[in-house]
Design a protein around this motif. Structure first.
Motif, PDB file in Angstrom:
ATOM      1  N   GLU A 159       0.840  -1.183   0.000  1.00  0.00           N
ATOM      2  CA  GLU A 159       0.000   0.000   0.000  1.00  0.00           C
ATOM      3  C   GLU A 159       0.886   1.247   0.000  1.00  0.00           C
ATOM      4  OE1 GLU A 159      -3.735  -0.810   2.658  1.00  0.00           O
ATOM      5  OE2 GLU A 159      -2.033  -1.896   3.459  1.00  0.00           O
ATOM      6  N   LYS A 160       0.315   2.324  -0.478  1.00  0.00           N
ATOM      7  CA  LYS A 160       1.079   3.558  -0.597  1.00  0.00           C
ATOM      8  C   LYS A 160       1.664   3.956   0.752  1.00  0.00           C
ATOM      9  CE  LYS A 160       0.811   8.243  -2.443  1.00  0.00           C
ATOM     10  NZ  LYS A 160      -0.068   9.302  -2.987  1.00  0.00           N
ATOM     11  N   SER A 161       2.952   4.222   0.767  1.00  0.00           N
ATOM     12  CA  SER A 161       3.630   4.569   2.014  1.00  0.00           C
ATOM     13  C   SER A 161       4.112   6.010   1.969  1.00  0.00           C
ATOM     14  CB  SER A 161       4.838   3.652   2.246  1.00  0.00           C
ATOM     15  OG  SER A 161       4.435   2.315   2.375  1.00  0.00           O
ATOM     16  N   ALA A 162       4.206   6.595   3.163  1.00  0.00           N
ATOM     17  CA  ALA A 162       4.825   7.913   3.263  1.00  0.00           C
ATOM     18  C   ALA A 162       6.314   7.776   2.936  1.00  0.00           C
ATOM     19  CB  ALA A 162       4.635   8.469   4.663  1.00  0.00           C
ATOM     20  N   LYS A 163       6.929   8.891   2.540  1.00  0.00           N
ATOM     21  CA  LYS A 163       8.346   8.872   2.179  1.00  0.00           C
ATOM     22  C   LYS A 163       9.052   9.997   2.923  1.00  0.00           C
ATOM     23  CE  LYS A 163       7.368   6.988  -2.409  1.00  0.00           C
ATOM     24  NZ  LYS A 163       7.419   7.212  -3.873  1.00  0.00           N
ATOM     25  N   PHE A 164       9.280   9.778   4.212  1.00  0.00           N
ATOM     26  CA  PHE A 164       9.923  10.794   5.018  1.00  0.00           C
ATOM     27  C   PHE A 164      11.379  10.965   4.581  1.00  0.00           C
ATOM     28  CE2 PHE A 164       7.105   9.253   8.771  1.00  0.00           C
ATOM     29  CZ  PHE A 164       5.988   9.787   8.141  1.00  0.00           C
ATOM     30  N   LEU A 165      11.842  12.201   4.568  1.00  0.00           N
ATOM     31  CA  LEU A 165      13.234  12.477   4.233  1.00  0.00           C
ATOM     32  C   LEU A 165      13.699  13.675   5.049  1.00  0.00           C
ATOM     33  CD1 LEU A 165      15.706  11.882   2.422  1.00  0.00           C
ATOM     34  CD2 LEU A 165      14.788  13.554   0.797  1.00  0.00           C
ATOM     35  N   PHE A 166      14.787  13.487   5.779  1.00  0.00           N
ATOM     36  CA  PHE A 166      15.356  14.571   6.577  1.00  0.00           C
ATOM     37  C   PHE A 166      16.798  14.799   6.122  1.00  0.00           C
ATOM     38  CE2 PHE A 166      12.111  12.639   9.254  1.00  0.00           C
ATOM     39  CZ  PHE A 166      11.357  13.751   9.586  1.00  0.00           C
ATOM     40  N   GLN A 167      17.103  16.048   5.805  1.00  0.00           N
ATOM     41  CA  GLN A 167      18.451  16.402   5.376  1.00  0.00           C
ATOM     42  C   GLN A 167      18.892  17.666   6.097  1.00  0.00           C
ATOM     43  OE1 GLN A 167      17.582  16.673   1.116  1.00  0.00           O
ATOM     44  NE2 GLN A 167      18.951  14.947   0.754  1.00  0.00           N
ATOM     45  N   ALA A 168      20.185  17.755   6.350  1.00  0.00           N
ATOM     46  CA  ALA A 168      20.740  18.969   6.953  1.00  0.00           C
ATOM     47  C   ALA A 168      21.268  19.871   5.842  1.00  0.00           C
ATOM     48  CB  ALA A 168      21.861  18.609   7.918  1.00  0.00           C
ATOM     49  N   GLU A 169      20.877  21.155   5.909  1.00  0.00           N
ATOM     50  CA  GLU A 169      21.316  22.095   4.871  1.00  0.00           C
ATOM     51  C   GLU A 169      22.802  22.399   5.009  1.00  0.00           C
ATOM     52  OE1 GLU A 169      18.981  25.540   2.656  1.00  0.00           O
ATOM     53  OE2 GLU A 169      19.321  25.983   4.775  1.00  0.00           O
ATOM     54  N   ARG A 170      23.305  22.431   6.233  1.00  0.00           N
ATOM     55  CA  ARG A 170      24.732  22.641   6.442  1.00  0.00           C
ATOM     56  C   ARG A 170      25.211  21.739   7.571  1.00  0.00           C
ATOM     57  NH1 ARG A 170      25.737  28.302   9.731  1.00  0.00           N
ATOM     58  NH2 ARG A 170      24.143  28.018  11.355  1.00  0.00           N
ATOM     59  N   GLN A 171      26.497  21.495   7.582  1.00  0.00           N
ATOM     60  CA  GLN A 171      27.082  20.613   8.587  1.00  0.00           C
ATOM     61  C   GLN A 171      27.374  21.392   9.869  1.00  0.00           C
ATOM     62  OE1 GLN A 171      27.677  17.193   8.290  1.00  0.00           O
ATOM     63  NE2 GLN A 171      26.443  17.437   6.441  1.00  0.00           N
ATOM     64  N   SER A 172      27.104  20.767  10.995  1.00  0.00           N
ATOM     65  CA  SER A 172      27.460  21.375  12.281  1.00  0.00           C
ATOM     66  C   SER A 172      28.910  21.049  12.613  1.00  0.00           C
ATOM     67  CB  SER A 172      26.555  20.826  13.385  1.00  0.00           C
ATOM     68  OG  SER A 172      26.863  19.458  13.639  1.00  0.00           O
ATOM     69  N   GLY A 173      29.389  21.663  13.687  1.00  0.00           N
ATOM     70  CA  GLY A 173      30.702  21.294  14.189  1.00  0.00           C
ATOM     71  C   GLY A 173      30.650  19.945  14.888  1.00  0.00           C
ATOM     72  N   ARG A 174      31.795  19.459  15.332  1.00  0.00           N
ATOM     73  CA  ARG A 174      31.857  18.143  15.985  1.00  0.00           C
ATOM     74  C   ARG A 174      31.080  18.134  17.289  1.00  0.00           C
ATOM     75  NH1 ARG A 174      35.036  16.433  20.043  1.00  0.00           N
ATOM     76  NH2 ARG A 174      36.201  18.383  19.933  1.00  0.00           N
ATOM     77  N   ASP A 175      31.248  19.186  18.111  1.00  0.00           N
ATOM     78  CA  ASP A 175      30.512  19.280  19.373  1.00  0.00           C
ATOM     79  C   ASP A 175      29.198  20.011  19.110  1.00  0.00           C
ATOM     80  OD1 ASP A 175      32.498  18.063  21.042  1.00  0.00           O
ATOM     81  OD2 ASP A 175      33.667  19.900  20.816  1.00  0.00           O
ATOM     82  N   VAL A 176      28.091  19.302  19.306  1.00  0.00           N
ATOM     83  CA  VAL A 176      26.781  19.839  18.930  1.00  0.00           C
ATOM     84  C   VAL A 176      26.069  20.477  20.113  1.00  0.00           C
ATOM     85  CG1 VAL A 176      24.491  19.221  18.031  1.00  0.00           C
ATOM     86  CG2 VAL A 176      26.545  18.187  17.048  1.00  0.00           C
ATOM     87  N   LEU A 177      26.068  19.807  21.255  1.00  0.00           N
ATOM     88  CA  LEU A 177      25.323  20.297  22.419  1.00  0.00           C
ATOM     89  C   LEU A 177      26.024  19.856  23.697  1.00  0.00           C
ATOM     90  CD1 LEU A 177      22.692  21.461  23.762  1.00  0.00           C
ATOM     91  CD2 LEU A 177      21.719  19.162  23.516  1.00  0.00           C
TER      92      LEU A 177
END
Length: 646
Positions: free
Chosen positions: A313-331
């Motif tokens: 049956e027809k499935s959703a097609k979720f897609l998540f992408q980051a527009e730019r890369q973060s640094g190594r330490d995020v939070l």
């Protein structure tokens, strides 16, 4: 013994068919899951089986004197009684027997004093019969049983005198389920019983249901729960029902094998049909071969043609992408306290989140998991400490209550207002991937189901292209298929994740680490949910062993196992790793700085207009990112070794 049967059951709405030709059988001690997409008719079918609705076609037969309990979705108790009074009412008949026993005790004593032995013996016989019934009903263990079930659903003694009507919606649902379990019907029919339950309560419920003496029919989107409880699966799909033997994981295997066999049989028959049709076309008009062609035509006419197997049956097609890369330490969160109105929920909370990690937040309801996410986004201030974001970090937040959706908007407007420069067709394309097409996009937000609202919120989040996603119960309201699609999208996501979920199957697939919150703060476990369980079990075993030792045994055992030379070597290795890790971290910081400089140069107007300069900068950026990945991999390896030295 068969407790309940559905034969050729159907439900129609006007000219539409929700389902038809439904055959289902429930035996004593059955453990059945009813699964299917949202809108397939699962809850409607449960209502029919529970006798709350009548089928449009077919029959439902139940064994004589069948007792069953039905917990509808979003059902909660409405009562003026206290929590204790409400659950104790389940045992009114047992308490009535106890009252009769007390009365008989008085009569027996009175007649014995009078010397009326005949009457006394008669009362004794009645008393013995009542006492046996009382024993069979667990009369002496009722209070203990009630406390055990209430405790399992996290209703502690402080709740006993609280009026039911003052409870939250989730608490009322949990109390309704607790009361149902205490009633012990022959058949339990449960529609989404795992909603509003934290992980500890889910584990308790699983253990309880595994020992339940009656039959169980469950609708649930919790795959981990289904794997532990059920031994049969009925799937509602394309208006029909399909039966599989085994738990949920086994169902997936059997369904895949069945679909493969159906396609093989169909393809084989199609090849045979094509061969026969070709022979007939080439030979029917030729005198020498016309009889053979006619024979093949008769064979073709008599053939029972297989229907083309139904595709997915027809499935959703979720897609998540980051527009730019973060640094190594995020939070970074260090020794923080979370809560509200000066009420501390958890302290101290510490978390160092690095690029592309996926950390699951778990803990009992009310401990502050959602509060922590909202504190990171600035919606609720930390009571102590703060959240420090790394370089180039863009936060996307998914609210389980969908409070960021605007009620007056249509689905189309909800996305278009935030991205007004996008052409309408592009917005519709995004919505189509999340199963909103045609007139669906003109529905207003209040008219959407819980699952539809969740998909709108996820669609909005996907368009933001943030590199740090904070997700609060993202699988709530999603059907099993949509959950699996979301999992694949998050596994492929190139950003960083911090999420709250009580879906243990989801945590196992997504999480690289688990952060447990409690009143005493946070504790990090490097691994998925199963690894977390193993470590918790080890901790409990160590605690039990330690508690069983005397104060004299503990230092003796420690000194016997510790050798001075071994400890010296251990410390040397630890210091060496510390130096290597520090050097790698400095290298990563330099790379992050260089990447940021290159990105800034690429955004300069003079470089944007110079193709050769832009290409050279892009090549340098690619090389830096490759070096970053290599150094990051080495840093992770050394960090794991360092953790093992503790």
């Amino acid at each position: 013994m068969i407790l309940l049967q559905a034969n050729q059951v159907a439900r129609h709405f006007g000219g539409e068919t929700l389902f038809q030709h439904i055959n289902l059988e429930i035996k004593d001690k059955s453990r059945i899951a009813l699964i299917g997409r949202n809108g397939a008719g699962k809850s409607t079918l449960l209502k029919m089986l529970a006798g709350e609705e009548e089928p449009d076609e077919g029959t439902i037969t139940r064994t004589k004197n069948l007792s069953f309990g039905y917990l509808a979705q979003h059902t909660g108790l409405t009562s003026q009684k206290t929590v204790w009074e409400e659950v104790v009412s389940v045992f009114e008949s047992v308490h009535a027997i106890e009252s009769q026993m007390r009365e008989l005790e008085k009569l027996i004593s009175l007649e014995s004093e009078k010397g009326n032995h005949a009457d006394s013996n008669n009362y004794l016989e009645q008393y013995a019969a009542l006492q046996q019934t009382f024993l069979d009903s667990n009369g002496y263990g009722i209070e203990s049983e009630i406390k055990s079930v209430l405790h399992g659903f996290r209703f502690f003694e402080s709740f006993y005198d609280q009026p039911v009507n003052t409870l939250s919606g989730g608490q009322k649902t949990r109390l309704a389920l607790a009361k149902l379990l205490l009633e012990k019907p022959d058949l339990l029919i449960l529609d989404e019983p795992t909603n509003h339950l934290d992980i500890d309560t889910l584990n308790w419920l699983e253990d309880y249901l595994q020992g339940y003496r009656g039959a169980i029919l469950i609708v649930s989107h919790d795959r981990y729960f289904l794997d532990k409880i059920v031994t049969e699966v009925y799937e509602l799909s394309r208006h029909q029902i399909y039966h599989y033997t085994g738990n949920y994981s086994r169902y997936l295997e059997l369904k895949a094998a069945q679909q493969e066999q159906e396609w093989k049989a169909y393809d084989k028959q199609q090849a045979e049909i094509a061969k026969l049709e070709d022979f007939i076309a080439r030979n029917l008009v030729r005198a020498s071969t016309t009889k053979r062609a006619q024979s093949r035509r008769k064979k073709l006419e008599k053939m029972t043609r297989l229907d083309k197997p139904a595709g997915d049956e027809k499935s959703a097609k979720f897609l998540f992408q980051a527009e730019r890369q973060s640094g190594r330490d995020v939070l970074a969160i260090e020794q923080a306290a979370i809560g509200y109105d000066d009420t501390v929920l958890s302290e101290p909370v510490t978390l160092h989140l690095r690029k592309q990690e996926a950390v699951a937040l778990i803990g009992p309801n009310g401990i502050g998991k959602s509060t922590l996410l909202k504190s990171v986004t600035g919606q609720i201030p930390f009571l102590k400490g703060a959240a420090k974001l790394g370089q180039n970090v863009d936060i996307g937040y998914y609210d389980q209550e969908q409070a960021n959706l605007t009620s007056r908007n249509t689905v189309l407007e909800e996305l278009w207002q935030e991205h007004p420069t996008f052409p309408e067709k592009d917005i519709r394309t995004v919505l189509g991937a999340f199963l909103f097409s045609g007139e669906d996009v003109k529905k207003t937000i209040p008219l959407l189901s819980g699952g539809e609202k969740a998909r709108v919120a996820l669609a909005k989040l996907s368009m933001q292209k943030d590199n740090l996603l904070l997700l609060d119960e993202p699988t709530n309201h999603l059907d099993l298929d949509s959950k699996e699609v979301l999992e694949e999208a998050l596994i492929d996501y190139d950003g960083t994740l911090l999420f709250v979920s009580h879906d243990r199957y989801f945590i196992n697939r997504i999480a690289t680490s688990v952060l447990e919150l409690s009143e005493n703060g946070s504790k990090l476990y490097h691994g998925d949910y199963d690894y977390y369980l193993e470590k918790k079990k080890e901790e409990q075993e160590v605690a039990e062993m330690t508690a069983s030792k005397t104060e004299a045994e503990i230092p003796a055992a420690s000194s016997a196992k510790r050798d001075f030379q071994q400890d010296k070597e251990h410390q040397r290795q630890k210091r060496s790793l510390e130096r290597e890790i520090a050097a790698l971290e400095e290298q990563l910081t330099n790379i992050d700085t260089h990447i940021a400089e290159l990105q800034k140069q690429m955004e300069q107007p003079e470089n944007l207009e110079d193709h050769e300069a832009l290409t050279e900068l892009n090549n340098q950026l690619t090389a830096q990112m490759e070096e970053q990945d290599a150094v990051m991999a080495e840093w992770e390896e050394k960090s794991l070794l360092y953790e093992d030295t503790y």
